[in-house]
Write a protein that holds these residues in place. Structure first.
Motif, short mmCIF file in Angstrom:
data_model
loop_
_atom_site.label_atom_id
_atom_site.label_comp_id
_atom_site.label_asym_id
_atom_site.label_seq_id
_atom_site.Cartn_x
_atom_site.Cartn_y
_atom_site.Cartn_z
N LYS A 1 86.47 61.08 104.42
CA LYS A 1 87.39 60.19 105.11
C LYS A 1 86.81 58.77 105.15
O LYS A 1 85.59 58.59 105.29
CB LYS A 1 87.63 60.67 106.54
N ASN B 1 96.12 74.15 105.91
CA ASN B 1 95.91 72.81 105.38
C ASN B 1 94.67 72.85 104.48
O ASN B 1 93.56 73.05 104.97
CB ASN B 1 95.70 71.82 106.53
N GLN C 1 93.00 70.67 103.23
CA GLN C 1 92.05 69.62 103.54
C GLN C 1 91.56 69.69 104.99
O GLN C 1 91.04 68.71 105.53
CB GLN C 1 92.68 68.25 103.27
N CYS C 2 91.71 70.85 105.62
CA CYS C 2 91.29 71.02 107.01
C CYS C 2 89.79 70.79 107.15
O CYS C 2 88.99 71.27 106.33
CB CYS C 2 91.66 72.43 107.48
N ASP C 3 89.39 70.08 108.20
CA ASP C 3 87.98 69.80 108.45
C ASP C 3 87.19 71.06 108.76
O ASP C 3 85.97 71.08 108.60
CB ASP C 3 87.83 68.83 109.63
N CYS D 1 94.03 73.11 111.44
CA CYS D 1 95.00 72.86 110.36
C CYS D 1 96.26 72.19 110.89
O CYS D 1 96.90 71.40 110.20
CB CYS D 1 95.38 74.17 109.68
N GLY E 1 88.92 74.24 105.53
CA GLY E 1 89.24 73.79 104.18
C GLY E 1 88.09 72.99 103.59
O GLY E 1 86.98 72.97 104.09
N GLN E 2 88.37 72.35 102.48
CA GLN E 2 87.39 71.50 101.81
C GLN E 2 87.97 70.09 101.73
O GLN E 2 88.49 69.68 100.69
CB GLN E 2 87.07 72.04 100.42
N PRO E 3 87.92 69.32 102.82
CA PRO E 3 88.57 68.02 102.83
C PRO E 3 87.79 66.97 102.05
O PRO E 3 86.56 67.04 101.96
CB PRO E 3 88.58 67.67 104.33
N PRO E 4 88.49 65.99 101.46
CA PRO E 4 87.79 64.87 100.83
C PRO E 4 87.17 63.98 101.90
O PRO E 4 87.57 64.03 103.07
CB PRO E 4 88.91 64.15 100.09
#
Length: 448
Positions: free
Chosen positions: A354, A342, A344-346, A203, A349-352
């Protein structure tokens, strides 16, 4: 009551009386759910409480010693290095006779000799050599690493071990606290990570700087004055031009062939400018951006980390919230900062997805090189959805690497990859890593 009036329970070594006080007495700083109980000390002295120490360097040696002297009896230690002469000035568990032996083995033997009843199981090898089930057995993991990449790998392992209930909430018993310590000269930090409750290391990966302040390029190119200038010139300017595949292969500070090549070139330049020639140790230190360790900083950070381990295991006091920064440059200062997750953490989290921008004529090897250089991956493996079906483009695993090696030289067009193609990427070197989703963007307009 005077300190000497407190007696230990029958059959208990008097050396643990201070530890017992923390667990058998209530206090104003205790956790809200903590109930003093003499059985707590017996619990931490049991085999059920297993703790993993990652790293047996200057900080790891301190941590192992502190844990043993805090009453824990079932410790594991993992480290991939052997003892070198340069380690002896700060890694106090080692002696000259130990040079060449695995750090984990020697440290385990030393602690077992000095702290009766404590058992330390050494593991000589890399983090990724161990299966996920190996890490699942521990109640807490504490690390004293000098590698950002190894930290990120361990963080991914811990996060991947978390199990979820029917409401997608983490099951508390599956969350293994990760205590991360680090030092740089007179500065250091202690951090507590509880996966999916606090920010994980990924994060806030920017906190772990992997570079040092560089030298001006004009100095390196025209007026070098130090051996370090010659080393940096060889690394930055000569390596990409003269080393075979230099642009594709980054300098590995742990590879003796890489370090020796840079040292040889740096010595040539040093002789040209009348500068003292660097030896292998100095060259590796500059290449790996090693900052000299300070024993007192290691001791302070180790004490902070082991205190958090003790609190995580016993629940006697609230855990650190959740990052402490220590500095002893101009007076002693400790700041505690509640870092935030974060979303959007890889890793947690649940990132969009890239974006990855290339030309359709670029090869798959070019994509892999960028994943390594810009996204921190070591051995990326890629799959994609092509014409409605999942296709494995490349897997960096021993039993598949040769079968898919031909794809590396193929262009993205030859592989059937178009703009907006979704790529799922995992790092074969990082056990338990969740797939990272990328969307391919082709600049020459070949779209799905």
């Amino acid at each position: 009551m005077a300190l000497h009036d407190v007696q230990s329970s029958p059959g208990t070594d008097n050396r643990w009386r201070h530890v017992r006080r923390l667990l058998e007495r209530a206090g104003p700083l205790g956790g809200p759910e903590f109930e003093p109980d003499p059985e707590l000390f017996s619990a931490i002295r049991s085999d059920l409480v297993q703790i993993l120490v990652v790293g047996a360097g200057g900080l790891g040696c301190e941590m192992l010693k502190d844990l043993a002297l805090s009453g824990f009896v079932n410790l594991h230690l993992i480290d991939m290095d052997t003892i070198d002469l340069s380690n002896l000035n700060r890694q106090f568990l080692f002696r000259p006779k130990d040079i060449g032996r695995p750090k984990a083995v020697v440290a385990a033997e030393f602690v077992e000799r000095r702290v009766s009843g404590c058992r330390v199981t050494p593991h000589f090898g890399k983090l990724e050599d161990k299966p996920l089930e190996f890490y699942r057995q521990f109640m807490c993991i504490v690390c004293g690493l000098d590698s950002v990449q190894a930290r990120r790998r361990l963080n991914q392992i811990v996060c991947s071990l978390v199990q979820f209930d029917e409401s997608d909430q983490p099951i508390p018993t599956s969350v293994i606290p990760l205590i991360d310590g680090g030092t740089q000269g007179f500065q250091g930090h202690c951090r507590v990570v509880r996966a999916h409750a606090t920010p994980c290391l990924e994060c806030t990966a920017d906190l772990y700087s992997s570079t040092q302040q560089g030298f001006p390029l004009c100095t390196l190119a025209h007026t070098p004055r130090l051996p370090e200038h010659c080393i940096e010139f060889a690394r930055i300017m000569q390596w990409p031009q003269e080393w075979p595949f230099g642009e594709e292969v980054p300098v590995d500070g742990d590879d003796p062939h890489h370090v020796d090549w840079i040292r040889t070139e740096a010595c040539k330049r040093a002789r040209q400018f009348g500068i003292r020639e660097p030896d292998f140790r100095l060259t590796q230190g500059v290449v790996k951006h090693i900052i000299p360790a300070v024993a007192s900083t290691n001791a302070v950070i180790s004490a902070q980390c082991v205190t958090e381990v003790f609190k995580a295991i016993t629940g006697c006091y609230p855990l650190l919230n959740n990052f402490a920064n220590f500095s002893d440059i101009e007076g002693v200062a400790v700041n505690v900062v509640p870092l935030e997750r974060n979303p959007q953490c890889d890793v947690c989290g649940q990132p969009p997805p890239k974006p990855l921008t290339f030309n359709s004529r670029d090869s798959l090897q070019t994509v892999i090189n960028q994943l390594k250089s810009e996204h921190g991956m070591t051995r990326p493996s890629l799959t994609a959805c092509v014409e409605g079906r999942d296709v494995t483009l490349y897997m960096d695993l021993s039993f598949l690497r040769d079968q898919l090696a031909d794809n590396l030289d193929k262009s993205l067009a030859e592989l059937g990859l178009l703009s907006n193609t979704v790529l799922n990427v995992t790092d074969s070197a990082q056990s338990g890593m969740k797939p990272v989703t990328f969307v391919l963007n082709l600049e020459d307009g070949m779209e799905t």
